[in-house]
Design a protein around this motif. Structure first.
Motif, PDB file in Angstrom:
ATOM      1  N   LEU A 195       8.497   5.997   1.366  1.00 16.71           N
ATOM      2  CA  LEU A 195       9.253   4.773   1.105  1.00 16.71           C
ATOM      3  C   LEU A 195       9.800   4.200   2.414  1.00 16.71           C
ATOM      4  N   TYR A 196      10.343   5.062   3.250  1.00 15.51           N
ATOM      5  CA  TYR A 196      10.872   4.609   4.543  1.00 15.51           C
ATOM      6  C   TYR A 196       9.767   3.967   5.389  1.00 15.51           C
ATOM      7  N   LEU A 197       8.591   4.593   5.416  1.00 19.60           N
ATOM      8  CA  LEU A 197       7.496   4.079   6.236  1.00 19.60           C
ATOM      9  C   LEU A 197       6.998   2.730   5.720  1.00 19.60           C
ATOM     10  N   VAL A 198       6.959   2.557   4.396  1.00 18.52           N
ATOM     11  CA  VAL A 198       6.510   1.279   3.841  1.00 18.52           C
ATOM     12  C   VAL A 198       7.484   0.171   4.212  1.00 18.52           C
ATOM     13  N   VAL A 199       8.774   0.432   3.995  1.00 17.57           N
ATOM     14  CA  VAL A 199       9.793  -0.577   4.318  1.00 17.57           C
ATOM     15  C   VAL A 199       9.784  -0.886   5.806  1.00 17.57           C
ATOM     16  N   ASP A 200       9.619   0.148   6.625  1.00 23.02           N
ATOM     17  CA  ASP A 200       9.607  -0.036   8.071  1.00 23.02           C
ATOM     18  C   ASP A 200       8.396  -0.842   8.528  1.00 23.02           C
ATOM     19  N   SER A 201       7.289  -0.754   7.808  1.00 28.93           N
ATOM     20  CA  SER A 201       6.069  -1.469   8.180  1.00 28.93           C
ATOM     21  C   SER A 201       6.063  -2.903   7.667  1.00 28.93           C
ATOM     22  N   SER A 290       6.427  -1.054  -5.835  1.00 30.05           N
ATOM     23  CA  SER A 290       6.727  -2.464  -5.569  1.00 30.05           C
ATOM     24  C   SER A 290       6.701  -2.755  -4.073  1.00 30.05           C
ATOM     25  N   CYS A 291       7.203  -1.811  -3.270  1.00 32.01           N
ATOM     26  CA  CYS A 291       7.165  -1.976  -1.813  1.00 32.01           C
ATOM     27  C   CYS A 291       5.734  -2.017  -1.300  1.00 32.01           C
ATOM     28  N   LEU A 292       4.886  -1.162  -1.843  1.00 31.37           N
ATOM     29  CA  LEU A 292       3.477  -1.161  -1.441  1.00 31.37           C
ATOM     30  C   LEU A 292       2.810  -2.481  -1.815  1.00 31.37           C
ATOM     31  N   PHE A 293       3.163  -3.010  -2.984  1.00 38.30           N
ATOM     32  CA  PHE A 293       2.584  -4.294  -3.396  1.00 38.30           C
ATOM     33  C   PHE A 293       2.977  -5.388  -2.410  1.00 38.30           C
ATOM     34  N   ALA A 294       4.250  -5.412  -2.051  1.00 40.54           N
ATOM     35  CA  ALA A 294       4.722  -6.433  -1.110  1.00 40.54           C
ATOM     36  C   ALA A 294       4.030  -6.290   0.246  1.00 40.54           C
ATOM     37  N   TYR A 295       3.850  -5.060   0.689  1.00 43.26           N
ATOM     38  CA  TYR A 295       3.210  -4.815   1.988  1.00 43.26           C
ATOM     39  C   TYR A 295       1.766  -5.319   1.991  1.00 43.26           C
ATOM     40  N   TYR A 296       0.992  -4.966   0.960  1.00 40.51           N
ATOM     41  CA  TYR A 296      -0.413  -5.367   0.945  1.00 40.51           C
ATOM     42  C   TYR A 296      -0.576  -6.836   0.565  1.00 40.51           C
ATOM     43  N   GLU A 297       0.397  -7.392  -0.162  1.00 43.26           N
ATOM     44  CA  GLU A 297       0.361  -8.825  -0.444  1.00 43.26           C
ATOM     45  C   GLU A 297       0.554  -9.613   0.849  1.00 43.26           C
ATOM     46  N   SER A 298       1.343  -9.037   1.751  1.00 43.51           N
ATOM     47  CA  SER A 298       1.567  -9.679   3.047  1.00 43.51           C
ATOM     48  C   SER A 298       0.428  -9.419   4.019  1.00 43.51           C
ATOM     49  N   ASN A 299      -0.388  -8.412   3.727  1.00 38.15           N
ATOM     50  CA  ASN A 299      -1.530  -8.051   4.586  1.00 38.15           C
ATOM     51  C   ASN A 299      -2.785  -7.901   3.732  1.00 38.15           C
ATOM     52  N   PRO A 300      -3.267  -8.984   3.122  1.00 40.70           N
ATOM     53  CA  PRO A 300      -4.375  -8.899   2.157  1.00 40.70           C
ATOM     54  C   PRO A 300      -5.675  -8.354   2.734  1.00 40.70           C
ATOM     55  N   ALA A 301      -5.879  -8.515   4.052  1.00 41.16           N
ATOM     56  CA  ALA A 301      -7.114  -8.008   4.655  1.00 41.16           C
ATOM     57  C   ALA A 301      -7.213  -6.488   4.551  1.00 41.16           C
ATOM     58  N   LEU A 302      -6.052  -5.813   4.458  1.00 35.86           N
ATOM     59  CA  LEU A 302      -6.044  -4.354   4.375  1.00 35.86           C
ATOM     60  C   LEU A 302      -6.514  -3.845   3.015  1.00 35.86           C
ATOM     61  N   LEU A 303      -6.606  -4.744   2.030  1.00 32.80           N
ATOM     62  CA  LEU A 303      -7.008  -4.330   0.691  1.00 32.80           C
ATOM     63  C   LEU A 303      -8.526  -4.155   0.548  1.00 32.80           C
TER      64      LEU A 303
END
Length: 527
Positions: A195-201, A290-303
């Motif tokens: 969780l910390y790593l996702v929020v930090d990224s 939810s944090c993972l969703f926000a992260y990959y939504e902000s970085n769609p190429a990573l999906l």
């Protein structure tokens, strides 16, 4: 495991060796069946509570919950919200009943009430539930480790399965409980680290996560309207209450632990400790999704690699063009379970990755090992000693427990291999557990609440209940020609309707016979 950095590989190997050594250490004490199944009643209540928590916190939670939250919302968290009410019923009525009866099996009471058929039916349902649970957990751990290692999922299940079998067979219940205490702590630390790593990224941090989650309705608990066709708030709440009542009230995994403490009070406190810990931790896993969703939504190429991996799994042997076309059609719900393993591969630093892999493995191992031990106990007491050889010697009993534990571990592993390719590990577990658990819970409630219900009424109610469960499970597969015969309710309602069908039909049949005593005496008086 050559795709893992050496230090992470060494951490994982060290963890597996440590678990085997724990089993070897406790094997010195396992000289009787009582020690193997109940640890001679010498485990403190706080340790039991953490072990029950670790059993709940399986890899289905570690991977399935973030995957579910990623693909949909927090609707499944309502399951956790139902735990306090189920825990209250279990600590007030069920735990005193089991402790006072002295029976290590949760199902012996059913034979006293309704005959051997009732006990056998409940045992079969329990064993099928355990195979479904162990299989889904084996599948969950393999799903994660495949992303990290590239090895086939079946091979991963075999390696992990052998390790679990070895330490569970050697160590017995005491080894299971104390390793679960350690595993529960490791699991929680691992989840917090991710969780910390996702929020930090995440660019923009927590405020950005909240905004993206709100825009995509990721924090919803489901509609509050009285809707039982979709997965509404009420559907999950009812499912959660009955499933948790089954867990705390008559699942051998938990009932067996009630006998390992020194008193009823300690056993009850262990259940509440589990609830107090699991509620906030389960919320943590939904937050992680939810944090993972926000992260990959902000970085769609990573999906793209995640979609391709999910498409390849669904279309094995397909051409690159066909796989690419399928990948473009997949939704977040289709590949949700693969998101967290991908994040771990790409974002978790060396050293910490090994610890998190160990945490996921420990989440799986804790639940599988307890399931193996409980299944072996039920088979030994309720099947072998009941129908095959009642007068087993202590030596024969120990040998039987060793063999049965091994067999059920291997069967769970094979069930996991059979699940390769399912869409959501959490969905498949909820479906299978609801089918198998609803029948035995309804019969058990009928047995302890209605004093006047006898064998005939219980048998008829169970047969009708089974028919209803089978119809609700398989009728959605009917062709359009018979669409009017399909079950209109959500699949999670199978647990609710199945349980209530057996219980209420049994009550009605008892009333129909105009018994002399009133039906529905207080549970406390009946017990």
């Amino acid at each position: 495991m050559n795709s893992l950095p050496l230090i992470d590989l060494l951490i994982v190997i060290a963890y597996l060796i440590a678990m085997v050594l724990v089993g070897l250490y406790f094997s010195r004490k396992n000289t009787t069946a009582d020690q193997f199944t109940k640890a001679s009643g010498n485990i403190p209540g706080w340790a039991i509570g953490i072990s029950i928590y670790a059993t709940f916190l399986s890899s289905n939670t570690f991977l399935g919950v973030p995957g579910k939250a990623y693909g949909s919302n927090w609707n499944s968290f309502v399951f956790s919200l139902s735990m306090p009410l189920a825990a209250w019923a279990a600590t007030k009525y069920f735990i005193p009943f089991y402790r006072n009866s002295g029976e290590v099996s949760a199902y012996t009471h059913l034979e006293h009430r309704f005959g051997a058929w009732a006990r056998t039916y409940a045992v079969v349902c329990f064993l099928l539930t355990q195979l479904a649970r162990m299989g889904s957990i084996f599948f969950g751990i393999a799903l994660s480790l495949q992303a990290l290692t590239g090895y086939p999922m079946a091979m991963i299940m075999i390696v992990v399965g052998i390790s679990i079998v070895v330490y569970t067979v050697m160590g017995g219940m005491e080894a299971v409980i104390w390793t679960e205490v350690v595993q529960g702590v490791i699991n929680t630390i691992g989840a917090l680290a991710i969780l910390y790593l996702v929020v930090d990224s995440m660019t923009g941090g927590i405020p950005a996560i909240i905004d993206i989650g709100k825009d995509n309705d990721k924090f919803s608990l489901g509609t509050l309207s009285p809707d039982f066709v979709q997965s509404s708030f009420w559907v999950v709440l009812l499912y959660g209450f009955f499933m948790n009542l089954n867990n705390f009230g008559m699942d051998q995994n938990y009932v067996q632990r009630y006998h390992t403490t020194g008193s009823i009070k300690e056993a009850a406190s262990s259940v509440w400790l589990c609830v107090y810990i699991y509620l906030p931790v389960s919320l943590l896993f939904f937050m992680l999704g939810s944090c993972l969703f926000a992260y990959y939504e902000s970085n769609p190429a990573l999906l793209e690699p995640i979609r391709m991996a999910a498409a390849t799994e669904r279309l094995p042997g397909g051409s690159p063009a066909a796989i690419s076309q399928l990948a473009s059609t997949l939704t977040a719900e289709d590949y949700g379970d693969k998101v967290m393993p991908h994040f771990m591969v790409t974002k978790v630093p060396v050293g910490l990755l090994g610890l998190i892999v160990a945490a996921i493995m420990s989440a799986a191992m804790s639940t599988i090992s307890s399931g193996m031990n409980a299944s072996a106990t039920v088979f030994s007491v309720d099947i072998y000693q009941r129908y095959i050889q009642p007068d087993v010697t202590p030596k024969q009993s120990m040998k039987l427990l060793y063999i049965a534990t091994t067999v059920f571990g291997l069967l769970g592993m094979l069930t996991g291999i059979a699940m390769i390719g399912v869409k959501s590990v959490l969905d498949i577990w909820w479906l299978l557990s609801g089918i198998f658990a609803s029948g035995m819970l309804g019969l058990f409630l009928l047995g302890i609440i209605s004093r006047n219900t006898r064998n005939t009424e219980a048998l008829i109610a169970t047969i009708i209940g089974i028919i209803i469960i089978v119809w609700m499970t398989f009728s959605p597969q009917l062709t359009d020609e018979y669409a009017y015969l399909r079950n209109p309710l959500h699949q999670n309602m199978i647990m609710v309707v199945g349980t209530l069908s057996i219980f209420l039909i049994g009550i009605l049949l008892t009333r129909f016979k105009k018994t002399k005593e009133p039906v529905g005496e207080a549970v406390g008086e009946e017990i």
